[in-house]
Design a protein around this motif. Structure first.
Motif, PDB file in Angstrom:
ATOM      1  N   VAL A  67      -2.288   2.553  -6.010  1.00  0.00           N
ATOM      2  CA  VAL A  67      -2.068   2.804  -4.807  1.00  0.00           C
ATOM      3  C   VAL A  67      -1.637   4.417  -4.588  1.00  0.00           C
ATOM      4  O   VAL A  67      -1.453   4.797  -3.522  1.00  0.00           O
ATOM      5  CB  VAL A  67      -0.806   2.026  -3.815  1.00  0.00           C
ATOM      6  CG1 VAL A  67      -1.244   0.592  -4.075  1.00  0.00           C
ATOM      7  CG2 VAL A  67       0.495   2.286  -4.414  1.00  0.00           C
ATOM      8  N   THR A  68      -1.607   5.015  -5.658  1.00  0.00           N
ATOM      9  CA  THR A  68      -0.996   6.329  -5.550  1.00  0.00           C
ATOM     10  C   THR A  68      -1.711   7.166  -6.809  1.00  0.00           C
ATOM     11  O   THR A  68      -2.078   6.933  -7.763  1.00  0.00           O
ATOM     12  CB  THR A  68       0.339   6.557  -5.791  1.00  0.00           C
ATOM     13  OG1 THR A  68       0.753   7.820  -5.732  1.00  0.00           O
ATOM     14  CG2 THR A  68       1.125   5.946  -7.044  1.00  0.00           C
ATOM     15  N   GLU A  96       7.545   4.452   0.683  1.00  0.00           N
ATOM     16  CA  GLU A  96       8.244   4.255   2.099  1.00  0.00           C
ATOM     17  C   GLU A  96       9.334   3.031   2.104  1.00  0.00           C
ATOM     18  O   GLU A  96      10.177   2.974   2.958  1.00  0.00           O
ATOM     19  CB  GLU A  96       7.169   4.228   3.411  1.00  0.00           C
ATOM     20  CG  GLU A  96       6.272   5.163   3.414  1.00  0.00           C
ATOM     21  CD  GLU A  96       5.100   4.569   4.497  1.00  0.00           C
ATOM     22  OE1 GLU A  96       4.063   5.500   4.425  1.00  0.00           O
ATOM     23  OE2 GLU A  96       5.335   3.570   5.163  1.00  0.00           O
ATOM     24  N   ALA A 141       0.809  -1.064  -0.033  1.00  0.00           N
ATOM     25  CA  ALA A 141      -0.040   0.103   0.140  1.00  0.00           C
ATOM     26  C   ALA A 141       0.739   1.130   0.010  1.00  0.00           C
ATOM     27  O   ALA A 141       0.339   2.307  -0.440  1.00  0.00           O
ATOM     28  CB  ALA A 141      -0.958  -0.025   1.193  1.00  0.00           C
ATOM     29  N   HIS A 142       1.994   1.310   0.511  1.00  0.00           N
ATOM     30  CA  HIS A 142       2.902   2.432   0.828  1.00  0.00           C
ATOM     31  C   HIS A 142       4.230   2.254   0.209  1.00  0.00           C
ATOM     32  O   HIS A 142       5.364   2.221   1.014  1.00  0.00           O
ATOM     33  CB  HIS A 142       3.085   2.852   2.057  1.00  0.00           C
ATOM     34  CG  HIS A 142       1.668   2.919   2.783  1.00  0.00           C
ATOM     35  ND1 HIS A 142       0.683   4.190   2.348  1.00  0.00           N
ATOM     36  CD2 HIS A 142       1.070   2.190   3.664  1.00  0.00           C
ATOM     37  CE1 HIS A 142      -0.285   3.908   2.940  1.00  0.00           C
ATOM     38  NE2 HIS A 142      -0.465   2.927   4.014  1.00  0.00           N
TER      39      HIS A 142
END
Ligand code: DX5
Ligand code: ZN
Length: 224
Positions: free
Chosen positions: A93-94, A74, A70-71
């Motif tokens: 996701v973005t 990071e 999801a990220h």
């Protein structure tokens, strides 16, 4: 005649012996496909940078890390440091894929963007200039061994056509449900790189299965 690349996915390999799993595709694989899942973006958890680092120490073959997380922003640096050569993340996701593509490229890695079966090809058209490859999912992400969703294959030609229109050359990778019986359709759709997981690692003899896939790929002219 561009050789179509083989990207074995180790998701269905025998994790009790990763060295053996890598040896089974050594010399046949152009890249090793590593499916990272976080249990958030997809309903499954697999592995992280630790396993990428272990595989890095097992082979010189480039590592194609597919982030189903999801990220991704990071963690891109952690995967780059672990030894990833290609890093792809999901467009779903973005709203700013350009930022993550830039992050990956600034780390000196090949930057890929992934489209789920239901996500239209147009989603990546504005970012192709800073994209090294597009990964077209032909299954819903999360598990190996699923049946291919052939309707998703049309996006391969759409993306390559748009790249040509923009005067760009980028590769399109197809991932999910690729088997010996549908490989011709995947290649005829224009795939430059094919991910093959369970067809290799769930076979009684993974190396023989990989050799057969390699033989079919090498017979195909490859579509620019
Ligand atoms: C699924 C993964 C695929 C999968 C491919 O979420 O992205 O790479 O492992 O495995 P098969 O070839 O068995 O569909
Ligand atoms: Zn994958």
């Amino acid at each position: 005649m561009a050789r179509v690349k083989l990207a074995p996915s180790i998701l269905n390999a025998d994790f009790r012996d990763l060295a053996r799993a890598i040896a089974q595709v050594e010399g046949l694989a152009d890249v090793i496909h590593l499916d990272v899942m976080d249990g958030n973006f997809v309903p499954n958890i697999t592995f992280g940078p630790l396993v990428v680092k272990a595989v890095r120490e097992l082979t010189e073959t480039p590592l194609d890390v597919h982030l189903m997380i999801a990220h991704p922003a990071e963690f891109v640096e952690d995967f780059a440091r672990a030894g990833a050569d290609w890093i792809s993340f999901h467009a779903e996701v973005t709203r700013h894929p350009g930022e993550i593509l830039g992050l990956v490229r600034n780390l000196g890695k090949r930057a890929g963007i992934v489209l789920n079966p239901q996500t239209p090809a147009e989603r990546v058209f504005d970012h192709l200039e800073i994209t090294d490859y597009v990964l077209v999912m032909t299954v819903m992400p999360g598990f190996g061994g699923q049946e291919i969703i052939p309707e998703a294959l049309g996006k391969v030609g759409e993306i390559k056509g748009e790249a040509r229109r923009q005067g760009l050359s980028l590769e399109v990778e197809v991932d999910g449900g690729v088997k010996a019986h549908n490989l011709d359709a995947v290649l005829d759709a224009g795939a430059d790189i094919v991910v093959v997981g369970s067809s290799i690692y769930s076979a009684p003899d993974p190396r023989a299965a990989a050799e057969e896939i390699r033989r079919v790929l090498d017979m195909h002219p490859g579509i620019t």
